[in-house]
Enzyme design. Structure first.
Site, PDB file in Angstrom:
ATOM      1  N   ASP A 138       0.835  -1.206   0.000  1.00  0.00           N
ATOM      2  CA  ASP A 138       0.000   0.000   0.000  1.00  0.00           C
ATOM      3  C   ASP A 138       0.862   1.245   0.000  1.00  0.00           C
ATOM      4  O   ASP A 138       1.973   1.218   0.525  1.00  0.00           O
ATOM      5  CB  ASP A 138      -0.814   0.053   1.301  1.00  0.00           C
ATOM      6  CG  ASP A 138      -2.233  -0.396   1.126  1.00  0.00           C
ATOM      7  OD1 ASP A 138      -2.561  -0.932   0.068  1.00  0.00           O
ATOM      8  OD2 ASP A 138      -3.018  -0.219   2.072  1.00  0.00           O
ATOM      9  N   TYR A 170       1.918   4.767   1.694  1.00  0.00           N
ATOM     10  CA  TYR A 170       1.822   5.294   3.056  1.00  0.00           C
ATOM     11  C   TYR A 170       0.526   6.097   3.184  1.00  0.00           C
ATOM     12  O   TYR A 170       0.121   6.786   2.245  1.00  0.00           O
ATOM     13  CB  TYR A 170       3.001   6.201   3.369  1.00  0.00           C
ATOM     14  CG  TYR A 170       4.351   5.509   3.381  1.00  0.00           C
ATOM     15  CD1 TYR A 170       4.611   4.444   4.230  1.00  0.00           C
ATOM     16  CD2 TYR A 170       5.385   5.934   2.550  1.00  0.00           C
ATOM     17  CE1 TYR A 170       5.857   3.820   4.259  1.00  0.00           C
ATOM     18  CE2 TYR A 170       6.636   5.332   2.566  1.00  0.00           C
ATOM     19  CZ  TYR A 170       6.864   4.262   3.420  1.00  0.00           C
ATOM     20  OH  TYR A 170       8.095   3.659   3.435  1.00  0.00           O
ATOM     21  N   PHE A 228       7.795   2.353  -0.622  1.00  0.00           N
ATOM     22  CA  PHE A 228       8.763   2.553   0.466  1.00  0.00           C
ATOM     23  C   PHE A 228       9.358   3.958   0.511  1.00  0.00           C
ATOM     24  O   PHE A 228      10.030   4.313   1.478  1.00  0.00           O
ATOM     25  CB  PHE A 228       9.901   1.519   0.411  1.00  0.00           C
ATOM     26  CG  PHE A 228       9.444   0.106   0.643  1.00  0.00           C
ATOM     27  CD1 PHE A 228       9.016  -0.303   1.893  1.00  0.00           C
ATOM     28  CD2 PHE A 228       9.425  -0.806  -0.404  1.00  0.00           C
ATOM     29  CE1 PHE A 228       8.589  -1.609   2.111  1.00  0.00           C
ATOM     30  CE2 PHE A 228       9.001  -2.112  -0.203  1.00  0.00           C
ATOM     31  CZ  PHE A 228       8.576  -2.511   1.055  1.00  0.00           C
ATOM     32  N   HIS A 242       9.798  -8.961   5.298  1.00  0.00           N
ATOM     33  CA  HIS A 242       9.489  -7.542   5.097  1.00  0.00           C
ATOM     34  C   HIS A 242      10.381  -6.688   5.995  1.00  0.00           C
ATOM     35  O   HIS A 242      10.730  -7.102   7.107  1.00  0.00           O
ATOM     36  CB  HIS A 242       8.006  -7.300   5.441  1.00  0.00           C
ATOM     37  CG  HIS A 242       7.483  -6.008   4.943  1.00  0.00           C
ATOM     38  ND1 HIS A 242       7.656  -4.826   5.640  1.00  0.00           N
ATOM     39  CD2 HIS A 242       6.798  -5.688   3.815  1.00  0.00           C
ATOM     40  CE1 HIS A 242       7.082  -3.835   4.959  1.00  0.00           C
ATOM     41  NE2 HIS A 242       6.565  -4.329   3.852  1.00  0.00           N
TER      42      HIS A 242
END
Length: 227
Positions: free
Chosen positions: A68, A70, A81, A190
């Site tokens: 997703d 942020y 990221f 992750h």
């Protein structure tokens, strides 16, 4: 059905035109129009396809898959990221920089804008390209995943020797639509603080990626970011 003309880099627009003119994408666009009437949506519309705009199809060498955008104000700008310069680095990005230091001794950067990677051929692709403010996952299962899966499949089918970097179970699930006979797949936990110590730290994906590119006769990625 009306033609949909998203603002996106020309090579991607041509390659994905069937997706943009499909029923599901038409429904997705209607959904986004309604959402914007009621909620703050991130990233801004002008940044929704930034990953594609900064990394044209022919330039793609590496793909990092996120989930997703942020969902905090000012954070999302269309690259997984990444955050715009001047925005505090989120925890996952801090851990990415820690691994970058452990792997290649590149000092952590206060600048979390990863556009420099994108412009070198690293497609920073979120599976979902929009989100409601402060509501993680709020735009999942609305059509974005069909679109981004088609991007991954198209890259897998039309190119060879790409490096797919899959961090976390969500990204790893995309392996089934990647032809591992033609491409390189690097997998790890992750970078989230909840899982980084379970296999993300020490994965050395940055140096491994450059070794693959070098052995393929391609320019390595300069993973450094300006301070």
């Amino acid at each position: 059905m009306e033609k949909i003309k998203p603002i996106i880099e020309e090579s991607w627009k041509n390659i994905l035109k069937d997706q943009f003119n499909s029923d599901y994408f038409f429904d997705l666009k209607k959904f986004l129009i309604e959402e914007k009437k009621k909620y703050n949506i991130y990233p801004p519309g002008s940044s929704m396809f930034s990953a594609f705009d900064l990394t044209p199809f022919n330039n793609v060498k590496v793909i990092i898959i996120g989930q997703d955008p942020y969902h905090g104000a000012g954070q999302a700008h269309g690259l997984c990221f990444s955050v715009p310069e001047g925005v505090k680095n989120p925890p996952s990005l801090k851990n990415i920089f820690k691994e970058l230091y452990n792997d290649l001794r590149i000092p952590p950067s206060e600048n979390g804008n990863l556009e420099n990677w994108a412009m070198q051929g690293v497609l920073l692709l979120n599976a979902t390209l929009s989100v409601r403010a402060n509501q993680a996952g709020s735009h999942q299962n609305k059509g974005w995943e069909i679109f981004t899966d088609s991007v991954i499949k198209t890259l897998s089918e039309k190119k060879t020797g790409l490096v797919f970097i899959l961090w976390g179970n969500y990204a790893k699930a995309k392996e089934k639509i990647i032809d591992s006979n033609k491409h390189y797949v690097l997998k790890a936990a992750h970078p989230s603080p909840f899982s980084a110590y379970s296999g993300f730290f020490g994965c050395k994906h940055f140096s491994k990626t450059n070794e693959i590119l070098k052995n393929s006769g391609l320019q390595e990625i300069d993973w450094r970011l300006t301070q």
